[in-house]
Design a protein around this motif. Structure first.
Motif, PDB file in Angstrom:
ATOM      1  N   ARG A  58       0.926  -1.197  -0.016  1.00  0.00           N
ATOM      2  CA  ARG A  58       0.258   0.129  -0.125  1.00  0.00           C
ATOM      3  C   ARG A  58       0.889   1.263  -0.057  1.00  0.00           C
ATOM      4  N   ARG A  59       1.908   1.177   0.574  1.00  0.00           N
ATOM      5  CA  ARG A  59       2.941   2.465   0.682  1.00  0.00           C
ATOM      6  C   ARG A  59       3.526   2.848  -0.734  1.00  0.00           C
ATOM      7  N   TYR A  60       3.986   1.755  -1.295  1.00  0.00           N
ATOM      8  CA  TYR A  60       4.398   1.848  -2.704  1.00  0.00           C
ATOM      9  C   TYR A  60       3.255   2.210  -3.476  1.00  0.00           C
ATOM     10  N   PHE A  61       2.092   1.753  -3.302  1.00  0.00           N
ATOM     11  CA  PHE A  61       0.985   2.199  -4.468  1.00  0.00           C
ATOM     12  C   PHE A  61       0.418   3.551  -3.855  1.00  0.00           C
ATOM     13  N   HIS A  62       0.695   3.979  -2.862  1.00  0.00           N
ATOM     14  CA  HIS A  62       0.434   5.418  -2.626  1.00  0.00           C
ATOM     15  C   HIS A  62       1.260   6.318  -3.252  1.00  0.00           C
ATOM     16  N   GLN A  63       2.409   5.976  -3.252  1.00  0.00           N
ATOM     17  CA  GLN A  63       3.451   6.783  -3.921  1.00  0.00           C
ATOM     18  C   GLN A  63       3.320   6.954  -5.283  1.00  0.00           C
ATOM     19  N   LEU A  64       3.048   5.633  -5.862  1.00  0.00           N
ATOM     20  CA  LEU A  64       2.736   5.616  -7.541  1.00  0.00           C
ATOM     21  C   LEU A  64       1.608   6.467  -7.797  1.00  0.00           C
ATOM     22  N   ILE A  65       0.490   6.345  -6.998  1.00  0.00           N
ATOM     23  CA  ILE A  65      -0.840   6.950  -7.218  1.00  0.00           C
ATOM     24  C   ILE A  65      -0.634   8.479  -7.394  1.00  0.00           C
ATOM     25  N   ASN A  66       0.407   8.909  -6.288  1.00  0.00           N
ATOM     26  CA  ASN A  66       0.631  10.561  -6.176  1.00  0.00           C
ATOM     27  C   ASN A  66       1.171  11.076  -7.316  1.00  0.00           C
ATOM     28  N   GLU A  71      -0.411   8.387   3.326  1.00  0.00           N
ATOM     29  CA  GLU A  71       0.839   9.233   3.611  1.00  0.00           C
ATOM     30  C   GLU A  71       0.538  10.048   2.373  1.00  0.00           C
ATOM     31  N   PRO A  72       0.266  11.468   2.778  1.00  0.00           N
ATOM     32  CA  PRO A  72       0.048  12.375   1.459  1.00  0.00           C
ATOM     33  C   PRO A  72       1.570  12.948   1.209  1.00  0.00           C
ATOM     34  N   SER A  73       1.517  12.966  -0.209  1.00  0.00           N
ATOM     35  CA  SER A  73       2.742  13.681  -0.954  1.00  0.00           C
ATOM     36  C   SER A  73       3.241  14.971  -0.696  1.00  0.00           C
ATOM     37  N   VAL A  74       4.428  15.275  -0.330  1.00  0.00           N
ATOM     38  CA  VAL A  74       4.729  16.549  -0.058  1.00  0.00           C
ATOM     39  C   VAL A  74       5.618  17.037  -1.303  1.00  0.00           C
ATOM     40  N   LEU A  75       4.968  17.984  -1.979  1.00  0.00           N
ATOM     41  CA  LEU A  75       5.670  18.717  -3.104  1.00  0.00           C
ATOM     42  C   LEU A  75       6.826  19.629  -2.695  1.00  0.00           C
ATOM     43  N   ASP A  76       7.628  19.601  -3.814  1.00  0.00           N
ATOM     44  CA  ASP A  76       8.843  20.742  -3.500  1.00  0.00           C
ATOM     45  C   ASP A  76       8.550  21.987  -4.083  1.00  0.00           C
ATOM     46  N   GLY A  77       7.359  22.296  -4.397  1.00  0.00           N
ATOM     47  CA  GLY A  77       7.032  23.719  -5.025  1.00  0.00           C
ATOM     48  C   GLY A  77       6.389  23.709  -6.121  1.00  0.00           C
ATOM     49  N   ASN A  78       6.217  25.095  -6.880  1.00  0.00           N
ATOM     50  CA  ASN A  78       5.384  25.237  -8.164  1.00  0.00           C
ATOM     51  C   ASN A  78       6.480  25.222  -9.078  1.00  0.00           C
ATOM     52  N   TYR A  79       6.330  24.414 -10.217  1.00  0.00           N
ATOM     53  CA  TYR A  79       7.699  24.407 -11.108  1.00  0.00           C
ATOM     54  C   TYR A  79       6.774  24.930 -12.360  1.00  0.00           C
ATOM     55  N   GLU A  80       7.844  25.939 -13.084  1.00  0.00           N
ATOM     56  CA  GLU A  80       7.668  25.902 -14.586  1.00  0.00           C
ATOM     57  C   GLU A  80       8.827  25.629 -15.233  1.00  0.00           C
ATOM     58  N   THR A  81       8.754  25.251 -16.388  1.00  0.00           N
ATOM     59  CA  THR A  81       9.922  24.515 -16.950  1.00  0.00           C
ATOM     60  C   THR A  81      10.487  25.299 -18.119  1.00  0.00           C
ATOM     61  N   ASN A  82      11.744  25.252 -18.279  1.00  0.00           N
ATOM     62  CA  ASN A  82      12.486  25.931 -19.719  1.00  0.00           C
ATOM     63  C   ASN A  82      12.935  24.857 -20.435  1.00  0.00           C
ATOM     64  N   LEU A  83      12.566  24.597 -21.586  1.00  0.00           N
ATOM     65  CA  LEU A  83      12.780  23.584 -22.420  1.00  0.00           C
ATOM     66  C   LEU A  83      13.847  24.033 -23.509  1.00  0.00           C
ATOM     67  N   ASN A  84      14.554  25.183 -23.315  1.00  0.00           N
ATOM     68  CA  ASN A  84      15.648  25.476 -24.090  1.00  0.00           C
ATOM     69  C   ASN A  84      16.813  24.492 -24.298  1.00  0.00           C
ATOM     70  N   GLU A  85      16.991  23.922 -22.995  1.00  0.00           N
ATOM     71  CA  GLU A  85      18.090  22.725 -23.119  1.00  0.00           C
ATOM     72  C   GLU A  85      17.962  21.740 -24.061  1.00  0.00           C
ATOM     73  N   VAL A  86      16.646  21.496 -24.226  1.00  0.00           N
ATOM     74  CA  VAL A  86      16.008  20.254 -25.029  1.00  0.00           C
ATOM     75  C   VAL A  86      16.492  20.756 -26.486  1.00  0.00           C
ATOM     76  N   HIS A  87      16.299  21.776 -26.928  1.00  0.00           N
ATOM     77  CA  HIS A  87      16.697  22.133 -28.128  1.00  0.00           C
ATOM     78  C   HIS A  87      17.974  22.185 -28.626  1.00  0.00           C
ATOM     79  N   SER A  88      18.621  23.013 -27.642  1.00  0.00           N
ATOM     80  CA  SER A  88      20.069  23.251 -27.696  1.00  0.00           C
ATOM     81  C   SER A  88      21.066  22.200 -27.742  1.00  0.00           C
TER      82      SER A  88
END
Length: 433
Positions: free
Chosen positions: A114-122, A273-290
């Protein structure tokens, strides 16, 4: 006397031994020389990627992992490129695959499963909230960190919600047969969310039983079992586990249980076991193209960095139609990004931008000819983050791209007007201008 082996270095990472190998990539353990942190570096051959037409798949995997930042998803640190290779720097999960736990120790007790399933679903819930569907969920792609926490990996088959067809469905059958949902096999289109949940149900069954619910040496018989959800429960399954699995392994995706319903399930909520997120993220995809554009092998040889070069086709791709005029004037429509050209050297351009941005209250992080400017004062939509990159168009001409990564668009427009006013001696104009 034996000569000591010289360790190979990629950027700030010292490469160690190989920890995995596939058809197109090798994975090597590495050490960050600045932080001493262990990482895994996926090394992909550009030649093989181009030969087998896998550029878009690799880009999609990188872009997806940059978009998804969650404690139960393998973290992508950065992407680098050389003339012949792509280097994807990933979090190193020291605990190995969850599958090995089952192979070595057999089935789990309900509390552990159940613990692993919690983390997977989160993790899956977070991915789906970002419009990302994994499409290849299986025990092989679930890793463990040093603390035994689950880490979802391998987004090679993932897709973004923007990739669905006009009917709102996905149409590419992918994944590992034993874990694939019935609707994925019938080739009539499917919704990525319930398809991922079916695979989660198969994973939970294996954790509790120690074997697959659907298995057969004959692939046709296997597909029949999956289509009819033909499986039996072992005697040791509790009533609550059986009830939840029956709702997940429902062959009808329209009536299959949803994530929000799983979160309310009585068996699932035990030891929540509620998941704790490390913040609100926006992504910069410049690296992907470069990473796919870099023309010099500087990451491996240690040569002095140069601005990325733009060829004629890339210039045309940045313009509207075949008219390049909009690239060489500052009087263009300013939305989330804009460009200007300069006859100054690349180093001088970077220095001038830095000198202009600092008095405006921006923290500056530089990496070669890329800069990240972050306003320390929060605006209407949080802190305004702006990225800039210098490209070489010709030996004596550079193009500078200025892009809003995070924050309010109106604040970005105001910032750019102030910045461009400070860069009058840098921005190139023709005699007519």
């Amino acid at each position: 006397m034996s000569v000591p082996k010289v360790k190979r270095q990629v950027g700030k990472y010292e490469l160690g031994h190989s920890i995995g190998e596939g058809r197109f990539a090798k994975v090597r353990l590495a050490r960050n020389l600045e932080t001493e942190e262990q990482v895994a570096i996926k090394i992909i051959s550009k030649e093989k990627v181009l030969k087998h037409k896998l550029v878009e798949q690799i880009k999609r995997e990188i872009a997806t992992m940059k978009l998804i930042k969650h404690p139960n998803v393998i973290r992508l640190h950065e992407v680098m490129g050389s003339k012949s290779k792509i280097f994807i720097v990933l979090e190193y999960a020291t605990g190995g695959e969850l599958l090995n736990n089952i192979i070595d120790h057999g089935r789990m007790g309900e509390a552990e499963a159940r613990r692993y399933f919690h983390q997977l679903i989160n993790a899956i819930d977070f991915c789906h909230s970002r419009g990302v569907y994994h499409r290849d969920l299986k025990l092989d792609n679930l890793l463990l960190d040093a603390s035994g926490n689950l880490k979802l990996s391998d987004f090679g088959f993932s897709t973004l919600s923007q990739k669905v067809r006009d009917d709102g469905l996905l149409h590419t059958a992918c994944g590992t047969p034993n874990y694939v949902a019935p609707e994925v096999l019938n080739d009539r289109g499917y919704d990525g969310a319930p398809a991922d949940l079916w695979s989660c149900g198969v994973i939970l069954f294996v954790l509790l039983a120690g074997y697959l619910p659907f298995d057969d040496h004959n692939i046709r018989n296997l597909y029949k079992k999956i289509a009819m959800a033909n499986f039996t429960f072992p005697s040791w399954f509790s009533f609550g586990a059986k009830t939840l699995l029956m709702r997940i392994l429902n062959p009808n995706p329209k009536t299959r249980i949803t994530i929000s319903e799983i979160l309310e399930d009585e068996w699932f909520r035990k030891g929540d076991e509620p998941s704790v997120l490390d913040g609100n993220y926006e992504t910069n995809l410049n690296e992907v193209h470069s990473a796919f554009k870099i023309s010099q092998d500087h990451h491996e040889t240690g040569n002095e960095e140069q601005p990325a070069a733009l060829n004629a086709f890339e210039l045309i791709g940045l313009s509207k139609g075949l008219n390049l005029e909009s690239l060489f004037t500052i009087e263009q429509a300013l939305k989330r990004e804009t460009r200007f050209t300069s006859t100054c050297s690349a180093n001088e351009i970077v220095r001038k931008i830095e000198d202009a941005a600092k008095p405006l209250g921006y923290d500056i992080h530089k990496k070669n000819y890329k800069m990240m400017l972050r306003n320390v004062k929060a605006g209407r939509k949080g802190n305004l983050n702006v990225s800039t990159e210098v490209f070489q168009v010709a030996p004596s001409l550079h193009m500078v791209e200025v892009r809003k990564d995070k924050g309010d668009t109106l604040e970005f427009q105001k910032f750019y007007k102030t910045l461009s006013a400070s860069l009058k001696d840098v921005i190139w104009m023709s005699e007519e201008d």
